[in-house]
Design a protein around this motif. Structure first.
Motif, PDB file in Angstrom:
ATOM      1  N   ASP A  71       0.774  -1.063  -0.023  1.00 23.87           N
ATOM      2  CA  ASP A  71      -0.201  -0.134   0.114  1.00 23.87           C
ATOM      3  C   ASP A  71       0.817   1.190  -0.129  1.00 23.87           C
ATOM      4  O   ASP A  71       0.555   2.408  -0.400  1.00 23.87           O
ATOM      5  N   LYS A  89       3.697   6.556  -0.424  1.00 25.09           N
ATOM      6  CA  LYS A  89       2.389   6.749   0.356  1.00 25.09           C
ATOM      7  C   LYS A  89       2.275   7.102   1.631  1.00 25.09           C
ATOM      8  O   LYS A  89       2.996   5.935   2.367  1.00 25.09           O
ATOM      9  N   TYR A 115      -0.579   8.640  -3.718  1.00 20.00           N
ATOM     10  CA  TYR A 115      -1.632   7.554  -4.000  1.00 20.00           C
ATOM     11  C   TYR A 115      -0.653   6.306  -4.312  1.00 20.00           C
ATOM     12  O   TYR A 115       0.491   6.388  -4.667  1.00 20.00           O
ATOM     13  N   SER A 116      -1.340   5.015  -3.909  1.00 12.38           N
ATOM     14  CA  SER A 116      -0.643   3.777  -4.081  1.00 12.38           C
ATOM     15  C   SER A 116      -0.431   3.500  -5.554  1.00 12.38           C
ATOM     16  O   SER A 116      -1.501   3.823  -6.364  1.00 12.38           O
ATOM     17  N   THR A 118      -1.230   0.573  -6.634  1.00 13.25           N
ATOM     18  CA  THR A 118      -2.241  -0.179  -6.896  1.00 13.25           C
ATOM     19  C   THR A 118      -3.638   0.630  -6.933  1.00 13.25           C
ATOM     20  O   THR A 118      -4.313   0.320  -7.980  1.00 13.25           O
ATOM     21  N   GLU A 119      -3.700   1.764  -6.290  1.00 11.33           N
ATOM     22  CA  GLU A 119      -4.917   2.603  -6.375  1.00 11.33           C
ATOM     23  C   GLU A 119      -5.036   2.917  -8.023  1.00 11.33           C
ATOM     24  O   GLU A 119      -6.105   3.121  -8.318  1.00 11.33           O
ATOM     25  N   ASN A 122      -5.733   0.464 -10.403  1.00  9.51           N
ATOM     26  CA  ASN A 122      -7.194   0.083 -10.346  1.00  9.51           C
ATOM     27  C   ASN A 122      -8.218   1.085 -10.702  1.00  9.51           C
ATOM     28  O   ASN A 122      -9.204   0.676 -11.336  1.00  9.51           O
ATOM     29  N   PHE A 177     -12.190   9.999  -8.073  1.00  8.58           N
ATOM     30  CA  PHE A 177     -11.019   9.788  -7.833  1.00  8.58           C
ATOM     31  C   PHE A 177     -10.080  10.859  -7.677  1.00  8.58           C
ATOM     32  O   PHE A 177      -9.864  11.385  -8.768  1.00  8.58           O
TER      33      PHE A 177
END
Length: 369
Positions: A71, A89, A115-116, A118-119, A122, A177
């Motif tokens: 994360d 992050k 932000y990560s 992964t975020e 996604n 987002f």
């Protein structure tokens, strides 16, 4: 699982404030103007990047999926001094200390990200899913181009109409987002394949050979999917050399495999040395093609997504090398190691797009040989 590839850069480091995130400095260049490429040895930064991936669980036989990234990791890129810049992050000091123990700090810069990784990926997946399920909606048709801005830890969405109402609808129906930067899309996407005089003849015109490959023990080569339909004949210097065994257009692949049936003509890979699945923004790349024989540039995004004539392409690479009609299918490779990272697909007004070699390998089952 789908492979996600890390990023790195050759530009000077930009600010991290998402509201100021813009790729204009990277993209505001006509695609027929040679960019100012400063060649640097990025090998140490790339090695640090591989150590970073390995600390997340990547091995020679196991690639990383979205859920594998921690994360705190916000992505990475190579800066103008050949250093690996890693976004972190949250609370940065303890994470930085851990990573220094794992991968060192001599060739790495750790900096704050919002932000990560992964975020961000996604969000791209959510946009792709919306388009796939709502292809006829005006909201989907308004989405022209969207990509991971590896340099600034954000996602950029370019809309055909980028006014307050359209952005509000996007946030309401697609994804809301804070790490998305909306822009007016001014680029027109062009497939580069159909100019006369290229060495690979197709029923649609001409294209460029990508690289020699093997598919299910059959020898041949990879080229652009939009140049061939499955079953089409392939020509070299007006001589029939084989046929298209399989062609894919859409999703993460625009590629075709041509099997060789005329054994008097044997494709070769020249100075290319192999495949490379791990790429970073900022790394120097070279494209070979029939129209513009050789052009160098650098990677500007490791995850670009485009609506090209109603066909949606995802997880493409984006770079600054020059391209023109007839270059589609030509190999794109790391300039220093000469390892193939993909094949040229086409261009926008400012940059060129390539299909990643790992997606070709997994979807087309064609491997560099």
């Amino acid at each position: 699982m789908k492979k996600l590839l890390l990023p790195l850069t050759i530009l000077l480091f930009f600010g991290l404030v998402v509201s100021s995130c813009s790729s204009d400095d990277v993209l505001q260049r006509e695609n027929n103007e040679q960019p100012n490429i400063v060649k640097r040895n990025n090998e140490k930064a790339r090695e640090a990047g591989i150590r970073l991936l390995e600390s997340f669980g990547m091995t020679k036989t196991r690639s990383l999926s979205t859920s594998d990234y921690p994360d705190y990791y916000g992505g990475s890129y190579i800066n103008g001094n050949g250093k690996l810049v890693v976004f972190l992050k949250g609370e940065i000091e303890s994470t930085k200390a851990t990573l220094i123990r794992l991968i060192g700090e001599n060739d790495v810069i750790y900096t704050q990200g919002n932000y990560s990784y992964t975020e961000l990926n996604n969000v791209l997946t959510k946009i792709t899913s919306f388009i796939s399920s709502n292809k006829d909606s005006q909201i989907a048709k308004n989405i022209r181009y969207y990509y991971l801005n590896d340099f600034e830890n954000c996602v950029v969405v370019e809309l055909d109409k980028s006014n307050e109402m359209e952005i509000k609808e996007f946030k309401s129906e697609v994804v809301n987002f804070s790490g998305i930067v909306f822009k007016q899309c001014t680029r027109e996407f062009q497939n580069h394949s159909l100019s006369p005089g290229s060495s690979i003849g197709t029923p649609k015109g001409t294209a460029s050979m990508g690289y020699r490959a093997t598919r299910f023990n059959t020898d041949g080569f990879v080229t652009a999917g939009h140049a061939y339909n499955t079953g089409d004949p392939a020509y070299y210097n007006n001589t029939l050399i084989g046929s298209c065994d399989f062609s894919i257009q859409g999703g993460s692949v625009d590629a075709a495999f041509i099997s060789i049936t005329n054994f008097s003509i044997v494709p070769n890979n020249g100075n290319l040395t192999g495949e490379e699945y791990n790429i970073w923004a900022g790394d120097n790349v070279t494209k070979l093609g029939e129209t513009i024989a050789q052009s160098e540039g650098y990677i500007t995004s490791t995850n670009a997504n485009v609506n090209a004539d109603g066909i949606y392409y995802t997880d493409m690479g984006e770079a600054t090398y020059l391209s023109a009609f007839g270059d589609s299918g030509g190999p794109v490779y790391l300039t220093d190691s000469k390892k193939v990272i993909g094949i040229h697909k086409g261009s926008t007004a400012f940059t060129s797009i390539f299909v990643k070699v790992d997606n070709i390998a997994s979807k087309l089952n064609a491997h560099f040989n």
